[in-house]
Design an enzyme around this catalytic site. Structure first.
Site, PDB file in Angstrom:
ATOM      1  N   GLU A 113      -4.959  -9.682 -17.979  1.00 35.14           N
ATOM      2  CA  GLU A 113      -3.448  -9.620 -17.412  1.00 35.14           C
ATOM      3  C   GLU A 113      -3.310 -11.474 -17.339  1.00 35.14           C
ATOM      4  O   GLU A 113      -2.286 -11.904 -17.608  1.00 35.14           O
ATOM      5  CB  GLU A 113      -3.336  -9.289 -16.190  1.00 35.14           C
ATOM      6  CG  GLU A 113      -1.998  -9.266 -15.373  1.00 35.14           C
ATOM      7  CD  GLU A 113      -2.070  -8.617 -14.259  1.00 35.14           C
ATOM      8  OE1 GLU A 113      -2.349  -7.190 -13.954  1.00 35.14           O
ATOM      9  OE2 GLU A 113      -1.566  -8.952 -13.333  1.00 35.14           O
TER      10      GLU A 113
ATOM     11  N   GLY B   1      -2.056 -11.925  -7.695  1.00 36.57           N
ATOM     12  CA  GLY B   1      -2.469 -10.655  -7.547  1.00 36.57           C
ATOM     13  C   GLY B   1      -3.850 -10.381  -7.595  1.00 36.57           C
ATOM     14  O   GLY B   1      -4.986 -10.273  -7.090  1.00 36.57           O
TER      15      GLY B   1
HETATM   16  C1  G6Q Z   1      -1.737  -9.065 -10.355  1.00 36.83           C
HETATM   17  C2  G6Q Z   1      -0.360  -8.354 -10.779  1.00 36.83           C
HETATM   18  C3  G6Q Z   1      -0.358  -6.913 -10.333  1.00 36.83           C
HETATM   19  C4  G6Q Z   1      -0.056  -6.663  -8.955  1.00 36.83           C
HETATM   20  C5  G6Q Z   1       0.196  -5.188  -8.662  1.00 36.83           C
HETATM   21  C6  G6Q Z   1       0.526  -5.090  -7.316  1.00 36.83           C
HETATM   22  O1  G6Q Z   1      -2.054 -10.284 -10.566  1.00 36.83           O
HETATM   23  O2  G6Q Z   1       0.744  -9.103 -10.314  1.00 36.83           O
HETATM   24  O3  G6Q Z   1      -1.889  -6.297 -10.772  1.00 36.83           O
HETATM   25  O4  G6Q Z   1      -1.109  -7.124  -7.891  1.00 36.83           O
HETATM   26  O5  G6Q Z   1       1.310  -5.026  -9.414  1.00 36.83           O
HETATM   27  O6  G6Q Z   1       1.542  -5.777  -6.644  1.00 36.83           O
HETATM   28  P1  G6Q Z   1       1.872  -5.870  -5.166  1.00 36.83           P
HETATM   29  O7  G6Q Z   1       0.642  -6.442  -4.445  1.00 36.83           O
HETATM   30  O8  G6Q Z   1       3.089  -6.770  -4.950  1.00 36.83           O
HETATM   31  O9  G6Q Z   1       2.109  -4.700  -4.853  1.00 36.83           O
END
Ligand code: G6Q
Length: 549
Positions: free
Chosen positions: A360, A274
């Site tokens: 993160e 993400g």
């Molecule tokens: C990023 C993390 C986290 C993620 C959000 C949204 O590396 O995993 O910040 O991007 O929790 O997740 P979704 O895109 O699955 O909604």
């Protein structure tokens, strides 16, 4: 070489031990002395890659420190780890996934394999689909349900599906189509949605529901409210969804269940984390704002830095140097935080973006093998654009009791020159780095005829380390380079610490915990609570407070 096994635990590597002993010897050494001892230091301790110039001379390092840090990189298997990432090996071991954000910006003819399959054609197929869609919206050919032109675009997403898009939109606003309005809704606090939509016409509004998993509670709640808002405003015809909603996700099934035609879905892959996804389809809002050409230039910027990272010798490799210096400041000089200070108003969301990228990724307490670490991992990243911060928290950086290394980011040209502003801005960034490094001695203060009682208050110890990153101007290419620089610096740090920089179990935990409490807050009858006494009490109190008297 396997990425799971490096020869020895970190603290037992020869370079680590040598760095510890060396640090004791030089910890009192002042930057004043280091600069006085070598008139060329400010030119020597610099490096350049693509459009980025890095001055790292104001770090508390000697040639020996740098030599030992480079030795540490070798002893930590950094070269093999870099090669493993670029080769699509499953270096995200806890999720058994490849880590291939570098494939997102690979040229069309590149070949990068995951499980024996070249992923580059798929990447470009999605980019082509995004380009065609963006062109239609930007030209006014993609019409809303009532036939009106789309004028407003709202990205709904959170975390990695929000911070990159917001940061890139703000950073590249200069290049954006000003006839389009962009908003970003992330927080499950309804205010976020209400404020983002209160002055918009649903007939002219397009929602991008950005969620890798398409299950995230905040995003799904906001997406549902967006659906209701759209249908309420457009007479309730469910067919309107097709014209006003597109999705960015890896989960076609859930996208379809929400009611979005998968023809209007832009995909990506489980090998894109993400927080590493702003140059995937998650960047659709960026492309809509600045157009496919500028988006392509941003990708080219990312790629230029990727190639530099992959091929440049470590001693001249910007992400390697930045990462190793971060390890030095964090693990040896004991700095607990890093301030990121862009002297560029368009980068106002860059520190927030970096907070996720860095913390993160490297906020981990166990090694790849699951052993508790006996050294510090990620420092806390924070920051604000200059010069604003100078009038608030810089006081602590100059004269407080903590050591706070700073990354200053500045550009030679303003995108919108205005009188003397830019010279004044740049004078400030150079002056701050200088003052932090060299400070002001008691003798210097006394020479200004300051009353004796005030002298200690006006002394600046100096010896505060900083990096300065300088580029010509904030173009899409440079933004790509800057983000890739930090992505790879994070990689280097994680490689030294021997942790998994690509999972996020702490985030996953939060997603589960809230889901458990929601029904306890919403149930009509008093729920049987099984939390600790504090949580139970807060839930009961909230239930009572929210009930109308
Ligand atoms: C990023 C993390 C986290 C993620 C959000 C949204 O590396 O995993 O910040 O991007 O929790 O997740 P979704 O895109 O699955 O909604």
């Amino acid at each position: 070489m396997s990425t799971k096994s490096v020869s020895k635990p970190l603290t037992q590597r020869a370079a680590w031990k040598a760095l510890g002993a060396h640090c004791k010897r030089i910890s009192k050494l002042h930057l004043r002395k280091l600069f006085a001892a070598d008139a060329q230091r400010g030119e020597k301790l610099t490096a350049q890659a693509a459009g980025l110039f890095l001055d790292y001379s104001k770090n508390r390092v000697t040639e020996k420190t740098l030599k030992l840090l480079l030795q540490l990189a070798d002893e930590s298997g950094l070269r093999a780890k870099i090669d493993a990432m670029f080769a699509g090996e499953k270096i995200n071991v806890t999720e058994n996934r490849a880590v291939l954000h570098v494939a997102l910006r690979a040229p069309r003819d590149a070949k990068i394999f995951v499980d024996g399959k070249n992923v580059v054609p798929e990447v470009h197929a999605v980019l082509d689909k995004m380009s065609a869609f963006s062109d239609r919206v930007r030209r006014g050919e993609w019409k809303g349900h009532t036939g009106k032109r789309i004028k407003n675009i709202i990205n709904v997403g959170i975390g990695g599906s929000d911070l990159g898009p917001v940061m890139a939109y703000e950073a590249l606003k200069h290049y954006s189509d000003r006839s389009l309005t962009f908003r970003f809704v992330s927080n499950v606090d309804g205010i976020d949605f209400v404020e983002a939509t209160h002055d918009l016409d649903p007939a002219e509004t397009l929602f991008i529901i950005s969620s890798k998993t398409f299950t995230t509670l905040e995003t799904m709640t906001n997406a549902q409210s967006a659906r209701d808002w759209t249908l309420n405003g457009l007479g309730g015809d469910a067919k309107a969804v097709a014209k006003h909603f597109v999705a960015v996700s890896t989960n076609a099934e859930k996208v379809s269940a929400f009611g979005i035609d998968t023809a209007n879905m832009f995909g990506f892959w489980d090998w894109v984390g993400g927080r590493y996804s702003m140059d995937s389809a998650i960047g659709l809002s960026t492309m809509l704002a600045v157009g496919p050409d500028n988006f392509g230039k941003m990708l080219a910027g990312f790629h230029a830095l990727d190639e530099h990272f992959r091929t440049a010798p470590f001693a001249k490799n910007l992400p390697v140097l930045l990462g190793l210096l971060a390890v030095w400041n964090n693990d040896f000089l004991g700095a607990q935080t890093v301030a990121v200070l862009p002297y560029e108003q368009y980068l106002k969301r860059f520190p927030a973006y970096l907070q996720q990228l860095t913390m993160e990724s490297n906020g981990k307490h166990v090694t790849l093998a699951g052993k508790h670490v006996n050294y510090q991992t990620s420092p806390v990243y924070w920051g604000e654009p200059g010069t604003n911060g100078q009038h608030s928290f810089y006081q602590l950086i100059h004269q407080g009791t903590r050591l706070i290394p700073c990354d200053f980011i500045a550009f030679a040209h303003a995108l919108t020159p205005l009188g003397r502003h830019h010279d004044i801005l740049l004078a400030n960034v150079f002056a701050q780095a200088e003052a932090l490094a060299f400070g002001k001695t008691a003798d210097e203060v006394k020479a200004e005829k300051v009353p004796a009682a005030l002298v200690p208050h006006k002394v600046f110890e100096g010896n505060r380390p900083s990096n300065t990153i300088l580029a010509e101007k904030l173009t899409p290419e440079i933004l790509g380079q800057l983000v890739a620089l930090y992505e790879h610096s994070v990689f280097v740090q994680g490689a030294i610490w021997n942790i998994d920089s690509f999972d996020q179990w702490g985030v996953e935990l939060g997603k589960v915990l809230a889901q458990r409490i929601v029904p306890e807050l919403e149930s009509q009858t008093a729920p049987k609570l099984k939390h600790d006494s504090s949580t139970n009490n807060l839930i009961r109190r909230y239930r009572k407070m929210k009930t109308p008297a």
